[in-house]
Structures are given as structure tokens and as C-alpha cells.
Scaffold this motif. Structure first.
Motif, short mmCIF file in Angstrom:
data_model
loop_
_atom_site.label_atom_id
_atom_site.label_comp_id
_atom_site.label_asym_id
_atom_site.label_seq_id
_atom_site.Cartn_x
_atom_site.Cartn_y
_atom_site.Cartn_z
N ARG A 38 -26.85 67.65 89.78
CA ARG A 38 -25.55 68.29 89.55
C ARG A 38 -24.45 67.47 90.19
O ARG A 38 -24.57 67.01 91.32
CB ARG A 38 -25.53 69.70 90.12
CG ARG A 38 -24.13 70.34 90.10
CD ARG A 38 -24.16 71.79 90.50
NE ARG A 38 -24.79 72.52 89.40
CZ ARG A 38 -25.25 73.75 89.51
NH1 ARG A 38 -25.16 74.40 90.65
NH2 ARG A 38 -25.80 74.35 88.47
N ALA A 39 -23.37 67.32 89.44
CA ALA A 39 -22.14 66.72 89.97
C ALA A 39 -21.03 67.75 89.76
O ALA A 39 -20.97 68.40 88.72
CB ALA A 39 -21.80 65.44 89.22
N VAL A 40 -20.18 67.91 90.76
CA VAL A 40 -19.07 68.85 90.67
C VAL A 40 -17.77 68.09 90.88
O VAL A 40 -17.62 67.34 91.85
CB VAL A 40 -19.21 69.98 91.72
CG1 VAL A 40 -18.02 70.93 91.64
CG2 VAL A 40 -20.52 70.74 91.53
N MET A 41 -16.86 68.28 89.94
CA MET A 41 -15.54 67.67 90.00
C MET A 41 -14.53 68.78 90.29
O MET A 41 -14.60 69.84 89.68
CB MET A 41 -15.21 67.00 88.68
CG MET A 41 -16.23 65.99 88.23
SD MET A 41 -15.93 65.51 86.52
CE MET A 41 -17.59 65.12 86.00
N VAL A 42 -13.62 68.53 91.21
CA VAL A 42 -12.65 69.56 91.59
C VAL A 42 -11.21 69.06 91.47
O VAL A 42 -10.94 67.87 91.62
CB VAL A 42 -12.89 70.07 93.03
CG1 VAL A 42 -14.23 70.77 93.15
CG2 VAL A 42 -12.80 68.95 94.04
N ASN A 43 -10.34 70.01 91.17
CA ASN A 43 -8.90 69.78 91.11
C ASN A 43 -8.26 71.07 91.59
O ASN A 43 -8.13 72.02 90.83
CB ASN A 43 -8.46 69.45 89.69
CG ASN A 43 -6.97 69.20 89.59
OD1 ASN A 43 -6.23 69.36 90.56
ND2 ASN A 43 -6.52 68.80 88.42
N GLY A 44 -7.95 71.14 92.89
CA GLY A 44 -7.42 72.37 93.46
C GLY A 44 -8.49 73.45 93.41
O GLY A 44 -9.60 73.26 93.88
N ASP A 45 -8.16 74.58 92.77
CA ASP A 45 -9.13 75.67 92.67
C ASP A 45 -9.94 75.62 91.37
O ASP A 45 -10.73 76.52 91.09
CB ASP A 45 -8.44 77.03 92.81
CG ASP A 45 -7.43 77.30 91.70
OD1 ASP A 45 -7.08 76.38 90.94
OD2 ASP A 45 -7.00 78.47 91.59
N ASN A 101 -12.81 73.71 88.86
CA ASN A 101 -13.94 72.81 88.99
C ASN A 101 -14.64 72.64 87.65
O ASN A 101 -14.57 73.49 86.77
CB ASN A 101 -14.93 73.29 90.06
CG ASN A 101 -15.67 74.53 89.64
OD1 ASN A 101 -16.43 74.52 88.67
ND2 ASN A 101 -15.45 75.63 90.34
N ILE A 102 -15.29 71.51 87.51
CA ILE A 102 -16.13 71.18 86.36
C ILE A 102 -17.50 70.86 86.93
O ILE A 102 -17.63 70.05 87.85
CB ILE A 102 -15.60 69.95 85.60
CG1 ILE A 102 -14.17 70.18 85.12
CG2 ILE A 102 -16.53 69.60 84.44
CD1 ILE A 102 -13.48 68.91 84.63
N THR A 103 -18.52 71.51 86.37
CA THR A 103 -19.89 71.25 86.80
C THR A 103 -20.61 70.50 85.70
O THR A 103 -20.58 70.92 84.54
CB THR A 103 -20.62 72.58 87.11
OG1 THR A 103 -19.89 73.29 88.11
CG2 THR A 103 -22.03 72.33 87.60
N VAL A 104 -21.26 69.40 86.05
CA VAL A 104 -22.05 68.63 85.10
C VAL A 104 -23.48 68.60 85.62
O VAL A 104 -23.77 68.00 86.66
CB VAL A 104 -21.51 67.19 84.93
CG1 VAL A 104 -22.38 66.42 83.94
CG2 VAL A 104 -20.06 67.20 84.49
N PHE A 133 -30.80 66.19 78.99
CA PHE A 133 -29.82 67.13 78.48
C PHE A 133 -28.71 67.28 79.50
O PHE A 133 -28.96 67.38 80.69
CB PHE A 133 -30.48 68.48 78.18
CG PHE A 133 -31.43 68.39 77.02
CD1 PHE A 133 -31.01 68.68 75.74
CD2 PHE A 133 -32.72 67.94 77.22
CE1 PHE A 133 -31.88 68.55 74.67
CE2 PHE A 133 -33.60 67.80 76.15
CZ PHE A 133 -33.17 68.11 74.88
N VAL A 134 -27.48 67.27 78.99
CA VAL A 134 -26.31 67.38 79.85
C VAL A 134 -25.63 68.71 79.54
O VAL A 134 -25.40 69.03 78.38
CB VAL A 134 -25.33 66.21 79.60
CG1 VAL A 134 -24.09 66.35 80.48
CG2 VAL A 134 -26.02 64.87 79.84
N GLN A 135 -25.33 69.46 80.60
CA GLN A 135 -24.59 70.71 80.45
C GLN A 135 -23.29 70.58 81.22
O GLN A 135 -23.28 70.34 82.42
CB GLN A 135 -25.38 71.89 80.99
CG GLN A 135 -24.60 73.20 80.93
CD GLN A 135 -25.43 74.36 81.41
OE1 GLN A 135 -26.33 74.80 80.73
NE2 GLN A 135 -25.13 74.85 82.60
N ILE A 136 -22.18 70.74 80.50
CA ILE A 136 -20.86 70.68 81.11
C ILE A 136 -20.28 72.10 81.11
O ILE A 136 -20.25 72.76 80.08
CB ILE A 136 -19.92 69.74 80.34
CG1 ILE A 136 -20.52 68.34 80.28
CG2 ILE A 136 -18.52 69.72 80.98
CD1 ILE A 136 -19.81 67.40 79.33
#
Length: 133
Positions: free
Chosen positions: A58-65, A67-70, A116-119
Motif C-alpha cells: 500500500r502507498a498513501v498519498m496525502v494533500n492536507g486532509d 488522501n489517495i490509497t493505492v 491488480f491495482v486498486q486506487i
């Protein structure tokens, strides 16, 4: 001394396994304004995807409050993407996959090189940016 040597060998093996999984993981893009939050990263954990046992990262990208989870899944058996459970087929950025909206979040699952990638993103357009082909 033997215990220390064994512990070091186990650590080296674990690092090598993480490196191998990361090396074959699909490439995704970091949308403008988002940063990778390493503290939320996960490597080589067990999970299920559509009822099939998998290892995943899992990778998590954040921008303030926001987030995007990949999540990248490495299945132990074959998985076929089929519509159902609220998922419908959709093409995003030239990539065919399953798509649904749940509680104001957008989820897209696609196959890439036997993984398999889940965004999971707060806006559909962010999925396009993450795939970015």
C-alpha cells in the motif's frame, strides 16, 4: 553470537522480499499537490481481493486532509475482473477496470502484469492522474 547472525539473516531475507515485491509493483503517478506518506506504507501483507488470497503493498498519498490509497495485490491464484458488488466496468485513462463510488470515494481496480491495482480517491479525476498513461 549465533542468535545475532540468524536475526541478521532473517532481516536480510525480509528486506530482499520487500525489494522484490516493490520492484515488480505497477508504476503510478503522484498527482499535483500530493505527497507520499511513508508512515502509512504497507509492504508484503496478506489480504484477499475478490475472495482470492493475495500479498499486497500500500502507498498513501496525502494533500492536507485528502488522501489517495493505492493498493497493489499479488494474487496466489487467478483473478478475473467481473462486474458485481456495485462494481461496473469503466475505462479510465485507457485502462479498463472495475469502478464504483462508495461514501463519496471513488474506487478503481485494474489488472497490470499479473497483479491488480486498486486506487481509492476522493475524486474520480485523481484516479486519472494516478494512472496517467
Amino acid at each position: 553470537m549465533k542468535k545475532i547472525l540468524i536475526a541478521c539473516l532473517i532481516l536480510v531475507a525480509a528486506i530482499a522480499a520487500i525489494g522484490m515485491a516493490a520492484a515488480v509493483q505497477s508504476e503510478v503517478n503522484l498527482p499535483d499537490g500530493y505527497e507520499l506518506d511513508e508512515s502509512q506504507s504497507i509492504a508484503n501483507q496478506s489480504a484477499e481481493l475478490f475472495g482470492v488470497a493475495c500479498d499486497y503493498n500500500r502507498a498513501v498519498m496525502v494533500n492536507g486532509d485528502k488522501n489517495i490509497t493505492v493498493d497493489t495485490f499479488f494474487p496466489h491464484a487467478e483473478i478475473t475482473l467481473n462486474e458485481g458488488n456495485g462494481f461496473g466496468m469503466k475505462n479510465i485513462s485507457g485502462t479498463e477496470g472495475l469502478f464504483k463510488e462508495v461514501d463519496g470515494r471513488f474506487i478503481f481496480v485494474y489488472s497490470d502484469n499479473n497483479q491488480f491495482v486498486q486506487i481509492n480517491a476522493p475524486e474520480e479525476k485523481l484516479i486519472e492522474e494516478v494512472i496517467g498513461k
